[in-house]
Write an enzyme that holds these catalytic residues in place. Structure first.
Site, PDB file in Angstrom:
ATOM      1  CB  THR A 105       4.585  11.084  -2.255  1.00 46.97           C
ATOM      2  OG1 THR A 105       5.317  10.268  -1.330  1.00 46.97           O
ATOM      3  CG2 THR A 105       5.554  11.902  -3.101  1.00 46.97           C
ATOM      4  N   GLY A 106       1.601  10.706  -1.108  1.00 49.31           N
ATOM      5  CA  GLY A 106       0.662   9.956  -0.268  1.00 49.31           C
ATOM      6  C   GLY A 106       0.093  10.817   0.829  1.00 49.31           C
ATOM      7  N   GLY A 107      -0.311  12.042   0.475  1.00 48.61           N
ATOM      8  CA  GLY A 107      -0.714  13.007   1.494  1.00 48.61           C
ATOM      9  C   GLY A 107      -2.199  13.182   1.688  1.00 48.61           C
ATOM     10  N   GLY A 140       0.384  10.611   6.013  1.00 52.86           N
ATOM     11  CA  GLY A 140       0.727  11.643   5.046  1.00 52.86           C
ATOM     12  C   GLY A 140      -0.097  12.896   5.237  1.00 52.86           C
ATOM     13  CE1 TYR A 151       3.961  -1.564   3.413  1.00 50.08           C
ATOM     14  CE2 TYR A 151       4.488  -2.793   5.394  1.00 50.08           C
ATOM     15  CZ  TYR A 151       4.229  -1.590   4.768  1.00 50.08           C
ATOM     16  OH  TYR A 151       4.252  -0.427   5.490  1.00 50.08           O
TER      17      TYR A 151
END
Length: 249
Positions: A12-14, A19, A150
């Site tokens: 994910t987030g690639g 990523g 965050y």
């Protein structure tokens, strides 16, 4: 090297930064990879640039339960089973106490925390026994002002990664985390930085990191892939990749 020949992975987030480095390394070593990105145009551009039949990019918003369900369906249809799941997506924004809104707080936790947890919940039944889940957290032992939402959202990920490691012991699925410090990425991990802010941030990071430099995305990818494929007697740990930043040296 063909360390991952015959293996299947989801990242994910690639589509950028750490990523993308994980995706590229997996492909270079023989894996088939499904990777996600929140922006459809960017995801398509990365898919084209990779130019690899073994890579498949899909637009997926980690804060959307519908998208998470659709991702699971796609993985099931295309791969059936997977060996490795890399939960790498995330969002960050500098906001001190007076600037934090309910909307920005919810965005951090919806993407970073809820999105991570429920992506694992959806994909865990598809992970082979003896597989691995690797989360990207953050070197959080030393905190910067303005990153409360965050930092809190990533600490939550660290906590439930350890719980999941215990829960998945019967299937021998190892669950670990990689915790980057200052890493050179296009956004430096924080949304909406001006070029001046970015230069200041880089200078500060170089100064306070004991190795006196930023890490590279390739160094983070190497650590993540080590946890996936080589650290076969390791689970429930968070591996710092931070040049000594959080170690107090």
């Amino acid at each position: 090297m063909n360390r991952f020949k015959g293996k299947k992975a989801v990242v994910t987030g690639g589509t950028h930064g750490m990523g993308l480095a994980i995706v590229e390394r997996l492909l270079a070593e023989g894996a088939e990879v499904i990777f996600t990105g929140r922006n459809e145009k960017k995801t398509g551009e990365v898919q084209q640039a990779l130019n690899a039949a073994a890579a498949y990019g899909v637009r997926s918003d980690a804060s959307s339960m519908a998208d998470i369900q659709a991702l699971g369906q796609l993985v099931e249809e295309r791969f059936g089973r997977v060996d490795y799941l890399f939960i790498n997506h995330g969002t960050a924004e500098f906001q001190e106490l007076a600037e934090v809104t309910e909307a920005s707080w919810d965005q951090h936790f919806n993407v970073n925390t809820k999105g991570a947890f429920f992506t694992v919940k959806r994909l865990e039944p598809l992970i082979n026994d003896d597989g691995a889940i690797i989360f990207t957290t953050v070197a959080n032992d030393r905190i910067f002002p303005g990153l409360s939402a965050y930092s809190g959202s990533k600490e939550a990920v660290k906590a439930f990664a350890k719980v999941l490691a215990a829960e998945l012991l019967p299937r021998k699925i190892r669950v670990n985390s990689v915790a980057p410090g200052f890493i050179m990425t296009p956004t430096m991990g924080v949304a909406n930085l001006t070029e001046e802010d970015r230069e200041t941030f880089i200078a500060q990071g170089n100064e306070i990191t004991p190795l006196k430099r930023h890490g590279t995305v390739e160094e983070v990818a190497a650590a993540a892939l080590y946890l996936a494929a080589e650290a076969t007697f390791t689970t429930a740990i968070e591996l710092p990749v931070d040049g000594g930043f959080a170690q107090g040296i």
